[in-house]
Enzyme design. Sequence first.
Site, PDB file in Angstrom:
ATOM      1  N   ASP A 190      18.442  -4.665 -15.277  1.00 17.68           N
ATOM      2  CA  ASP A 190      17.595  -3.497 -15.012  1.00 17.68           C
ATOM      3  C   ASP A 190      16.977  -3.063 -16.337  1.00 17.68           C
ATOM      4  O   ASP A 190      17.647  -3.094 -17.376  1.00 17.68           O
ATOM      5  CB  ASP A 190      18.457  -2.366 -14.429  1.00 17.68           C
ATOM      6  CG  ASP A 190      17.634  -1.322 -13.688  1.00 17.68           C
ATOM      7  OD1 ASP A 190      17.878  -1.125 -12.501  1.00 17.68           O
ATOM      8  OD2 ASP A 190      16.753  -0.688 -14.327  1.00 17.68           O
ATOM      9  N   ASN A 191      15.719  -2.659 -16.299  1.00 18.06           N
ATOM     10  CA  ASN A 191      15.089  -2.206 -17.556  1.00 18.06           C
ATOM     11  C   ASN A 191      15.225  -0.687 -17.752  1.00 18.06           C
ATOM     12  O   ASN A 191      14.704  -0.136 -18.717  1.00 18.06           O
ATOM     13  CB  ASN A 191      13.612  -2.638 -17.634  1.00 18.06           C
ATOM     14  CG  ASN A 191      12.760  -1.961 -16.569  1.00 18.06           C
ATOM     15  OD1 ASN A 191      13.229  -1.103 -15.820  1.00 18.06           O
ATOM     16  ND2 ASN A 191      11.496  -2.351 -16.503  1.00 18.06           N
ATOM     17  N   LEU A 192      15.910  -0.046 -16.839  1.00 10.48           N
ATOM     18  CA  LEU A 192      16.162   1.405 -16.907  1.00 10.48           C
ATOM     19  C   LEU A 192      14.863   2.217 -16.958  1.00 10.48           C
ATOM     20  O   LEU A 192      14.857   3.341 -17.454  1.00 10.48           O
ATOM     21  CB  LEU A 192      17.093   1.760 -18.083  1.00 10.48           C
ATOM     22  CG  LEU A 192      18.481   1.111 -18.033  1.00 10.48           C
ATOM     23  CD1 LEU A 192      19.342   1.580 -19.209  1.00 10.48           C
ATOM     24  CD2 LEU A 192      19.205   1.407 -16.719  1.00 10.48           C
TER      25      LEU A 192
ATOM     26  N   SER B 218       7.813   2.113  -6.735  1.00  7.54           N
ATOM     27  CA  SER B 218       7.841   2.338  -5.284  1.00  7.54           C
ATOM     28  C   SER B 218       7.251   3.674  -4.840  1.00  7.54           C
ATOM     29  O   SER B 218       7.671   4.205  -3.818  1.00  7.54           O
ATOM     30  CB  SER B 218       9.284   2.231  -4.789  1.00  7.54           C
ATOM     31  OG  SER B 218      10.060   3.239  -5.390  1.00  7.54           O
TER      32      SER B 218
ATOM     33  N   TYR C 149       1.033  -0.048  -3.037  1.00 11.65           N
ATOM     34  CA  TYR C 149       2.483  -0.288  -3.005  1.00 11.65           C
ATOM     35  C   TYR C 149       2.834  -1.230  -1.850  1.00 11.65           C
ATOM     36  O   TYR C 149       3.479  -2.269  -2.042  1.00 11.65           O
ATOM     37  CB  TYR C 149       3.232   1.044  -2.876  1.00 11.65           C
ATOM     38  CG  TYR C 149       4.686   0.879  -2.558  1.00 11.65           C
ATOM     39  CD1 TYR C 149       5.508   0.089  -3.359  1.00 11.65           C
ATOM     40  CD2 TYR C 149       5.258   1.495  -1.437  1.00 11.65           C
ATOM     41  CE1 TYR C 149       6.851  -0.082  -3.061  1.00 11.65           C
ATOM     42  CE2 TYR C 149       6.599   1.336  -1.143  1.00 11.65           C
ATOM     43  CZ  TYR C 149       7.387   0.544  -1.955  1.00 11.65           C
ATOM     44  OH  TYR C 149       8.711   0.379  -1.651  1.00 11.65           O
TER      45      TYR C 149
ATOM     46  N   ASN D 164      12.789   5.273   5.140  1.00 11.79           N
ATOM     47  CA  ASN D 164      13.000   6.209   4.023  1.00 11.79           C
ATOM     48  C   ASN D 164      14.471   6.321   3.618  1.00 11.79           C
ATOM     49  O   ASN D 164      15.264   6.985   4.294  1.00 11.79           O
ATOM     50  CB  ASN D 164      12.435   7.582   4.383  1.00 11.79           C
ATOM     51  CG  ASN D 164      10.927   7.560   4.358  1.00 11.79           C
ATOM     52  OD1 ASN D 164      10.294   6.793   5.086  1.00 11.79           O
ATOM     53  ND2 ASN D 164      10.325   8.372   3.515  1.00 11.79           N
TER      54      ASN D 164
ATOM     55  N   ARG E  55       8.760  10.501   9.473  1.00 10.74           N
ATOM     56  CA  ARG E  55       9.408   9.378   8.798  1.00 10.74           C
ATOM     57  C   ARG E  55      10.774   9.125   9.424  1.00 10.74           C
ATOM     58  O   ARG E  55      11.352   9.994  10.076  1.00 10.74           O
ATOM     59  CB  ARG E  55       9.617   9.696   7.300  1.00 10.74           C
ATOM     60  CG  ARG E  55       8.331   9.820   6.506  1.00 10.74           C
ATOM     61  CD  ARG E  55       7.692   8.461   6.282  1.00 10.74           C
ATOM     62  NE  ARG E  55       6.478   8.563   5.492  1.00 10.74           N
ATOM     63  CZ  ARG E  55       5.277   8.862   5.995  1.00 10.74           C
ATOM     64  NH1 ARG E  55       5.126   9.067   7.283  1.00 10.74           N
ATOM     65  NH2 ARG E  55       4.229   8.926   5.197  1.00 10.74           N
TER      66      ARG E  55
ATOM     67  N   GLY F 160      -2.812   7.971   0.710  1.00  7.66           N
ATOM     68  CA  GLY F 160      -2.047   6.773   1.056  1.00  7.66           C
ATOM     69  C   GLY F 160      -0.910   7.017   2.025  1.00  7.66           C
ATOM     70  O   GLY F 160      -0.196   6.087   2.390  1.00  7.66           O
TER      71      GLY F 160
HETATM   72  N1  UDP Z   1       6.297  15.127   1.304  1.00  2.00           N
HETATM   73  C1  UDP Z   1       5.902  16.464   1.290  1.00  2.00           C
HETATM   74  N2  UDP Z   1       6.198  17.199   0.173  1.00  2.00           N
HETATM   75  C2  UDP Z   1       6.853  16.684  -0.902  1.00  2.00           C
HETATM   76  C3  UDP Z   1       7.253  15.316  -0.854  1.00  2.00           C
HETATM   77  C4  UDP Z   1       6.939  14.574   0.262  1.00  2.00           C
HETATM   78  O1  UDP Z   1       5.307  16.976   2.242  1.00  2.00           O
HETATM   79  O2  UDP Z   1       7.063  17.405  -1.885  1.00  2.00           O
HETATM   80  C5  UDP Z   1       6.006  14.323   2.511  1.00  2.00           C
HETATM   81  C6  UDP Z   1       5.172  13.073   2.219  1.00  2.00           C
HETATM   82  O3  UDP Z   1       3.794  13.381   2.278  1.00  2.00           O
HETATM   83  C7  UDP Z   1       5.636  12.138   3.328  1.00  2.00           C
HETATM   84  C8  UDP Z   1       7.095  12.535   3.574  1.00  2.00           C
HETATM   85  O4  UDP Z   1       7.234  13.839   2.998  1.00  2.00           O
HETATM   86  O5  UDP Z   1       4.936  12.429   4.513  1.00  2.00           O
HETATM   87  C9  UDP Z   1       8.081  11.604   2.908  1.00  2.00           C
HETATM   88  O6  UDP Z   1       7.658  11.417   1.568  1.00  2.00           O
HETATM   89  P1  UDP Z   1       8.558  10.681   0.500  1.00  2.00           P
HETATM   90  O7  UDP Z   1       7.824  10.731  -0.810  1.00  2.00           O
HETATM   91  O8  UDP Z   1       9.949  11.245   0.525  1.00  2.00           O
HETATM   92  O9  UDP Z   1       8.683   9.185   1.030  1.00  2.00           O
HETATM   93  P2  UDP Z   1       7.550   8.095   1.436  1.00  2.00           P
HETATM   94  O10 UDP Z   1       7.460   8.177   2.927  1.00  2.00           O
HETATM   95  O11 UDP Z   1       6.280   8.420   0.727  1.00  2.00           O
HETATM   96  O12 UDP Z   1       8.132   6.801   0.965  1.00  2.00           O
END
Ligand code: UDP
Length: 324
Positions: free
Chosen positions: A29-31, A75, A139, A168, A219, A283
């Site tokens: 791992d590069n930390l 990620s 991504y 998630n 999610r 995105g």
């Molecule tokens: N989200 C949000 N507020 C935040 C962080 C995330 O509303 O401060 C929303 C984000 O737009 C997504 C969901 O929560 O719809 C999950 O986001 P997260 O970054 O946890 O994971 P992702 O699905 O992007 O991998």
Amino acid sequence: MILVVGGAGYIGSHFVEELVKYKDVIVLDNLSTGFRRLVNDKAVFIEGELGDPHLLRSIFTTYRIAAVVHFAAASLVGESVADPQKYYLNNVGATLNLLQAMLENQVKHIVFSSTAATYGTSNDGKITEMTAVRPINPYGRSKLVIEWILEDYHRSYGLNYIVLRYFNASGAHENGRIGEMHEPETHLIPIILQHLLGRMGSISVFGDDYPTRDGTCIRDYVHVTDLAKAHLASLEALLSGDVEKQIFNVGSGAGFSVREVIEICEWVAGRQAKVMMEEKRQGDPAYLVASNEKIKEWLGWSPTYKLPDIVRTAWKWHSRLADE
Ligand code: UDP
């Protein structure tokens, strides 16, 4: 030995925590986003770059490696839109280097961390592995490119692979020793919990006019130890020869909106959140929920945590971090 690349990260460290019970483990791992303290002491730890061919050569010739589990990647959806080059160099370029080292050293098995972001978006029900892959951000595309490369290498060089498309990842280990740590934190559950612990004045909801039941994104939250166990089962399936190549979704099969997640966090913490509405994040797909039937059938894996318990483990972890 099993080489775990990215084993100091959030998901990688939870996998290493389980794997050291069964196998000798070496972590590279590069930390850059991982933390040394998350790596179980029973594993050999090497700090270095996946993109460094000399380092890889020395690892593969020093240790007898039976299989590789590859977690190392950038990620973050939003960051990938802002800086796609980082994603292609890191996630594609460095992985090519790893695959080259594996082929040169006759290491034939890899478990690869992919993502639900390969699917793009879907508003019409759970996503199966047959759902079309149409990633809507760099991504997701960077991960899909590697999936295709693995398929080509399987056909031409006999490299065996299991691709796990995560939904998630969330929660923390029950042992309280490891959990989610990102600097800066961008993920929903840790952000809500840190806010409820008083670290931030409010939380933002990114978009409330998505075509979902309450307008916020939906999610599928899967506990990180369940995810780690999906990797153990995958590794076992490759090493035993039961599987030569497969793609599996790893999700709980249940979808929660951003608002619902906030409510569950408030309930677990017994505190009220201050919520601000914000613009959509670039995105972000509206709806990502897994069908997990295939991995249940093939590997006998099922999720054991539901969202309130996921949040309970995360709350314990973040409360502990806040006390440090
Ligand atoms: N989200 C949000 N507020 C935040 C962080 C995330 O509303 O401060 C929303 C984000 O737009 C997504 C969901 O929560 O719809 C999950 O986001 P997260 O970054 O946890 O994971 P992702 O699905 O992007 O991998």
